[in-house]
Design a protein around this motif. Sequence first.
Motif, short mmCIF file in Angstrom:
data_model
loop_
_atom_site.label_atom_id
_atom_site.label_comp_id
_atom_site.label_asym_id
_atom_site.label_seq_id
_atom_site.Cartn_x
_atom_site.Cartn_y
_atom_site.Cartn_z
N LYS A 125 0.72 -1.19 0.13
CA LYS A 125 0.17 0.02 -0.10
C LYS A 125 0.86 1.13 0.00
O LYS A 125 0.70 2.24 -0.81
CB LYS A 125 -0.99 -0.08 1.14
CG LYS A 125 -1.93 -1.23 1.27
CD LYS A 125 -2.85 -1.24 2.56
CE LYS A 125 -3.71 -2.51 2.35
NZ LYS A 125 -4.45 -2.68 3.60
N LYS A 126 1.90 1.08 0.71
CA LYS A 126 2.99 2.31 0.85
C LYS A 126 3.50 2.51 -0.73
O LYS A 126 3.79 3.67 -1.06
CB LYS A 126 3.92 2.25 1.82
CG LYS A 126 5.04 3.21 1.99
CD LYS A 126 4.29 4.53 2.70
CE LYS A 126 5.13 5.71 2.76
NZ LYS A 126 4.64 6.90 3.06
N LEU A 127 3.79 1.50 -1.20
CA LEU A 127 4.51 1.79 -2.59
C LEU A 127 3.72 2.32 -3.35
O LEU A 127 3.90 3.15 -4.37
CB LEU A 127 4.85 0.01 -3.08
CG LEU A 127 5.23 0.05 -4.54
CD1 LEU A 127 6.65 0.61 -4.93
CD2 LEU A 127 5.12 -1.41 -5.00
N GLN A 128 2.14 1.77 -3.84
CA GLN A 128 1.21 2.38 -4.16
C GLN A 128 1.19 3.87 -4.09
O GLN A 128 1.06 4.50 -4.89
CB GLN A 128 -0.11 1.65 -4.10
CG GLN A 128 -0.28 0.26 -4.69
CD GLN A 128 -1.31 -0.53 -4.45
OE1 GLN A 128 -1.82 -0.54 -3.16
NE2 GLN A 128 -1.84 -1.18 -5.58
N GLU A 129 1.33 4.19 -2.74
CA GLU A 129 1.12 5.87 -2.49
C GLU A 129 2.27 6.55 -3.04
O GLU A 129 2.21 7.61 -3.67
CB GLU A 129 1.00 5.89 -1.05
CG GLU A 129 -0.15 5.19 -0.39
CD GLU A 129 -0.07 5.25 1.29
OE1 GLU A 129 0.80 6.07 1.55
OE2 GLU A 129 -1.11 4.94 1.87
N VAL A 130 3.38 6.15 -2.94
CA VAL A 130 4.80 6.71 -3.29
C VAL A 130 4.74 6.81 -4.74
O VAL A 130 5.04 8.02 -5.22
CB VAL A 130 5.98 5.84 -3.00
CG1 VAL A 130 7.28 6.29 -3.54
CG2 VAL A 130 6.10 5.91 -1.37
N ILE A 131 4.07 5.78 -5.50
CA ILE A 131 3.84 6.01 -7.06
C ILE A 131 3.06 6.89 -7.41
O ILE A 131 3.06 7.76 -8.30
CB ILE A 131 3.73 4.59 -7.59
CG1 ILE A 131 4.78 3.74 -7.40
CG2 ILE A 131 3.16 4.52 -9.04
CD1 ILE A 131 4.67 2.18 -7.98
N ALA A 132 1.91 6.86 -6.66
CA ALA A 132 0.63 7.88 -7.09
C ALA A 132 0.99 9.22 -6.75
O ALA A 132 0.53 10.27 -7.42
CB ALA A 132 -0.59 7.36 -6.29
N GLU A 133 2.06 9.57 -5.76
CA GLU A 133 2.27 10.72 -5.34
C GLU A 133 3.43 11.59 -6.54
O GLU A 133 3.75 12.37 -6.40
CB GLU A 133 2.94 10.87 -4.12
CG GLU A 133 2.12 10.67 -2.76
CD GLU A 133 2.62 10.34 -1.55
OE1 GLU A 133 3.80 10.25 -1.29
OE2 GLU A 133 1.97 10.23 -0.73
N GLY A 134 3.84 10.49 -7.23
CA GLY A 134 4.68 11.01 -8.37
C GLY A 134 6.37 11.27 -7.87
O GLY A 134 7.00 11.66 -8.47
N THR A 135 6.47 10.45 -6.86
CA THR A 135 7.88 10.37 -6.31
C THR A 135 9.02 10.12 -7.45
O THR A 135 9.98 10.78 -7.20
CB THR A 135 7.92 9.72 -4.87
OG1 THR A 135 7.02 9.94 -4.09
CG2 THR A 135 9.41 9.90 -4.34
N ILE A 136 8.73 9.33 -8.25
CA ILE A 136 9.77 8.71 -9.17
C ILE A 136 9.30 9.41 -10.81
O ILE A 136 9.88 8.94 -11.61
CB ILE A 136 10.22 7.55 -9.16
CG1 ILE A 136 8.94 6.58 -9.34
CG2 ILE A 136 10.77 7.25 -7.98
CD1 ILE A 136 9.21 5.08 -9.70
N GLY A 137 8.37 10.25 -10.54
CA GLY A 137 7.87 10.62 -11.92
C GLY A 137 6.77 9.74 -12.59
O GLY A 137 6.19 8.90 -11.69
#
Length: 330
Positions: free
Chosen positions: A130-142
Amino acid sequence: MMRFGIMGAGSIAHAMLSTLSHMKEAKAYGVASRSLEKAEEYRKQYQLEKAYGSYEEMVKDDAIDVVYIATPHALHFEQAKLCIEHGKHVLCEKAFTANAKQTEQLIALARENGVFLGEAMWTRFMPLIKKLQEVIAEGTIGEVMSMTANLNFPMLHKERLVKPELAGGALLDVGIYPLTMASIVMGNEIDKVVATGVLTKEGVDLMGQYTLVYENGKMADLNSGMCTFSDGNAVIYGTAGMIKVEGCNCPRAMKVWDSSWNQVMDISAEDVADYDAEGLTGYEYEIRACVQAIEEGKTEFKEMPLSLTVHMMKLMDEIRGQLGVKYPFE
């Protein structure tokens, strides 16, 4: 408290019984095996109420609310069918069945009988995912454009993996995990699947490489096998950085780098754990979700709806078709 019956007496059954012994929402009531002696060993070790010398005996016990199926893949269909026909809720280990046709038949039967049916794909329920999905959704790595994932173990000594009649091969046992990680990260709108591999003399997949090309032009490069070790990791590549997930089946940690190769995050599974019981295994999250769904009157997971299980089974059917793997009962 939800009472679970465990169908099958192998290593996964041990992990599930150990987990249930520490939980408040559910408890293990009994275990069934074709060998009553083996079932009795489990009953004594985990202080269970019942040991059953047949699967039929367990599903007839009114004390059992949910049956967790922990047997070889080829047995899942008939055993889940048996449970559903006796009004039991079912939590079935991955791979859910041997093929999509069997999965669709079980779903229709479960809906007809009004019972819960779910795939025990533990990865999807873990807080680190769930944390991984949040990080991706936030655009952390574009914008995520591609990824890799792998899972390989030397397992040729396991009968259930080398025999075609037991739905053997690496794909259904470990290949499902890189495919699941790709589903979690990249979605399910797949435009093209390209699979290559090596088969055993018995005709099941020894190792395989699966490339998924998505409708949005993105790509996942995945592999699995049952003759070597691998790191089992996933690496996700974005336009502004990358993420490494340690353990694509049971995520242990997630590291994030920006486009300048600066590490900006290092998160362990313990950092985001939201279950406070000690001595647990990672199975607690799927058990909790199962119990919650049943208590709410739901007949499938919200985290992994049955339509997603069908999608994954169809994807593996396509890969097996390209590899040339067909089971004798198909």
